[in-house]
Design a protein around this motif. Structure first.
Motif, PDB file in Angstrom:
ATOM      1  N   MET A 181      13.480   9.871  -0.303  1.00 53.99           N
ATOM      2  CA  MET A 181      13.891   9.400  -1.626  1.00 53.99           C
ATOM      3  C   MET A 181      12.712   8.834  -2.412  1.00 53.99           C
ATOM      4  O   MET A 181      12.607   9.044  -3.623  1.00 53.99           O
ATOM      5  N   THR A 182      11.808   8.115  -1.724  1.00 55.31           N
ATOM      6  CA  THR A 182      10.665   7.562  -2.453  1.00 55.31           C
ATOM      7  C   THR A 182       9.674   8.650  -2.847  1.00 55.31           C
ATOM      8  O   THR A 182       9.135   8.639  -3.960  1.00 55.31           O
ATOM      9  N   ILE A 209      10.252   8.506  -6.898  1.00 52.23           N
ATOM     10  CA  ILE A 209       9.382   7.623  -7.686  1.00 52.23           C
ATOM     11  C   ILE A 209       8.780   8.330  -8.897  1.00 52.23           C
ATOM     12  O   ILE A 209       8.749   7.748  -9.995  1.00 52.23           O
ATOM     13  N   PRO A 210       8.277   9.581  -8.791  1.00 55.94           N
ATOM     14  CA  PRO A 210       7.841  10.245 -10.031  1.00 55.94           C
ATOM     15  C   PRO A 210       8.955  10.370 -11.062  1.00 55.94           C
ATOM     16  O   PRO A 210       8.709  10.236 -12.271  1.00 55.94           O
ATOM     17  N   ALA A 227       1.460  11.660 -18.381  1.00 59.41           N
ATOM     18  CA  ALA A 227       0.244  11.190 -17.705  1.00 59.41           C
ATOM     19  C   ALA A 227       0.576  10.190 -16.613  1.00 59.41           C
ATOM     20  O   ALA A 227       0.047  10.260 -15.497  1.00 59.41           O
ATOM     21  N   LEU A 228       1.465   9.252 -16.912  1.00 57.45           N
ATOM     22  CA  LEU A 228       1.809   8.236 -15.917  1.00 57.45           C
ATOM     23  C   LEU A 228       2.617   8.831 -14.766  1.00 57.45           C
ATOM     24  O   LEU A 228       2.509   8.360 -13.625  1.00 57.45           O
ATOM     25  N   THR A 229       3.407   9.851 -15.038  1.00 56.04           N
ATOM     26  CA  THR A 229       4.139  10.519 -13.963  1.00 56.04           C
ATOM     27  C   THR A 229       3.175  11.183 -12.985  1.00 56.04           C
ATOM     28  O   THR A 229       3.318  11.062 -11.767  1.00 56.04           O
ATOM     29  N   GLY A 230       2.164  11.879 -13.524  1.00 57.68           N
ATOM     30  CA  GLY A 230       1.162  12.489 -12.653  1.00 57.68           C
ATOM     31  C   GLY A 230       0.340  11.454 -11.914  1.00 57.68           C
ATOM     32  O   GLY A 230       0.032  11.614 -10.724  1.00 57.68           O
ATOM     33  N   THR A 271       4.495  -2.281 -12.811  1.00 59.23           N
ATOM     34  CA  THR A 271       5.400  -2.452 -11.667  1.00 59.23           C
ATOM     35  C   THR A 271       5.662  -1.140 -10.953  1.00 59.23           C
ATOM     36  O   THR A 271       5.575  -1.063  -9.719  1.00 59.23           O
ATOM     37  N   VAL A 272       5.985  -0.098 -11.705  1.00 60.01           N
ATOM     38  CA  VAL A 272       6.312   1.173 -11.058  1.00 60.01           C
ATOM     39  C   VAL A 272       5.074   1.820 -10.444  1.00 60.01           C
ATOM     40  O   VAL A 272       5.157   2.520  -9.432  1.00 60.01           O
ATOM     41  N   MET A 273       3.898   1.579 -11.036  1.00 57.72           N
ATOM     42  CA  MET A 273       2.676   2.124 -10.448  1.00 57.72           C
ATOM     43  C   MET A 273       2.350   1.431  -9.124  1.00 57.72           C
ATOM     44  O   MET A 273       1.953   2.069  -8.148  1.00 57.72           O
ATOM     45  N   LEU A 274       2.497   0.109  -9.079  1.00 59.88           N
ATOM     46  CA  LEU A 274       2.296  -0.607  -7.825  1.00 59.88           C
ATOM     47  C   LEU A 274       3.310  -0.178  -6.783  1.00 59.88           C
ATOM     48  O   LEU A 274       2.991  -0.104  -5.585  1.00 59.88           O
TER      49      LEU A 274
END
Length: 414
Positions: A34-35, A39-40, A51-54, A115-118
């Motif tokens: 699931m992660t 997460i993407p 860009a942030l998704t990649g 937060t989501v990047m960490l």
């Protein structure tokens, strides 16, 4: 006639495996799947940025490469059960904390992005630790099973396959219908259950001092260089992984933004791809016995390369799903060829070091793919995919042309 003593002993052994090995592995595999795929999707849903998704995809994989060697050393030093519990508990705490933070921050803003990047980076590391610990525990259980070791491994492989099928679809459905918080809470629940259930483990692990990481990599590199057939096959598969990783990283953007479908449809694509890959693996195992490694590998490479070349020219969701499924089927076939060739050519005394190096080489393209998606403007993403698909086709074509004249793939396995 059933032995009145042996029967109950086997029953107790199977029950212990279920409680101590299979259930924790199931929970961990579900949370990991699931992660990896969710997460993407979460990043795209909260930031609406290609860009942030990649970048999030890259942040998932770069720490995994760094953790690959460290996790093995930690498991050897402290034991698989302890590392598994700690990694599962840490992932549960981090994911629950992120769920609470996102609830307070809302669905946009710099705080949400950070937060989501960490989250992507931390779960990538912890997933690698729990996976290596689970693999080690499964190895202990297999050795304890003696002549029934293959039964243990077949169950563990089945658990991973089911998680790969269900994880992406579940993550997409939860994100679409219940929101990011619900998806993260389910991931946290899987992780927490994995840690709690692992307390039942009774693995008799012998903690040993492993060889230094760099020394193992040097041994693997020298072995790999001495086996040209394996070098060519690993190179071809690495190029193929670059394209498949690019498609995986870009899937949320392509399906949601360009094709106008939901996050649940993104998860469905990778579940369908997992089914195609499993079917291809089952077919290729029999096909290799009949037609040999080279022919099966070349056919699988042709299917994968053709599917990738066609992806950039498709404009419908159904065609995209079919092509991704064909790509993963082709890669599944090539993976069977790689594993078979590796088991035939690599000496047993250096198999572990060579295995570690080949896995590392095959994983490197995934963070590179995430960086490509992050760097490319959305309008040019199709051209980037086409360029990588052409590179993949040329690389695989050269690989199997060269392999036809080398020992290893030119004959049928014994």
């Amino acid at each position: 006639m059933t032995d009145p003593i042996t029967g109950p002993q086997h029953t107790r052994h199977d029950t212990a495996l279920l409680r101590g090995i299979y259930l924790p592995r199931s929970m961990d595999a579900g949370g990991s799947a699931m992660t990896t795929y969710g997460i993407p999707l979460l990043v795209l849903a909260t930031t609406n940025s290609t860009a942030l998704t990649g970048l999030a995809f890259a942040l998932e994989w770069i720490p995994r490469l760094a953790a690959f060697a460290v996790a093995g050393a930690m498991v050897d030093r402290y034991g698989a059960a302890r590392i598994f519990r700690l990694a599962s508990a840490a992932r549960a705490v981090i994911v629950m904390a992120v769920a609470l933070v996102l609830t307070g921050l809302g669905s946009s803003g710099p705080g949400t992005v950070i937060t989501v990047m960490l989250l992507a980076a931390s779960t990538g590391v912890l997933t690698e630790f729990s996976y290596i610990a689970a693999e080690t525990t499964g190895g202990v259980a297999s050795r304890e099973a003696g002549e029934h070791a293959h039964r243990v491994q077949s169950v563990l492989l089945g658990i991973d396959q089911v998680a790969t099928l269900a994880g992406p679809a579940l993550a997409g459905l939860l994100l679409q219908w219940a929101g990011p918080t619900a998806m993260l809470l389910v991931v946290a629940a899987f992780s927490l259950l994995a840690g709690v259930l692992s307390l039942r483990q009774r693995a008799k692990e012998s903690v040993s001092v492993s060889e230094p990481v760099l020394q193992g990599l040097r041994i693997g590199w020298s072995t790999l260089r001495s086996l040209p057939a394996l070098v060519w096959l690993v190179t071809g598969l690495a190029l193929s992984n670059l394209t498949s990783g690019l498609l995986q990283a870009a899937a949320p953007v392509i399906v949601v933004q360009q094709l106008g479908h939901s996050t649940a449809d993104v998860g469905l694509i990778w579940s369908a791809a997992a089914v195609a890959s499993l079917l291809a693996v089952a077919v290729c195992r029999r096909a290799i016995d009949r037609w040999g490694l080279w022919l099966v590998g070349a056919l699988s490479a042709t299917i994968a390369a053709s599917a990738c070349l066609a992806v950039s020219f498709t404009h419908t969701y159904r065609a995209y799903l079919v092509l991704i499924a064909l790509l993963m089927a082709g890669e599944g076939g090539m993976t069977v060829v790689l594993r078979t060739l590796r088991s035939h050519l690599v000496p047993e005394s250096v198999f572990g070091s060579t295995l570690g190096l080949t896995v590392l080489l095959l994983l490197v393209p995934f963070p590179v793919a995430g960086i490509l998606v992050a760097a490319a403007p959305t309008a040019l993403l199709g051209h980037v995919i086409t360029g990588c698909a052409v590179l993949q086709a040329l690389g695989l074509g050269l690989t199997f042309t060269r392999l036809r004249t080398l020992p290893g793939l030119s004959t049928r396995p014994a």
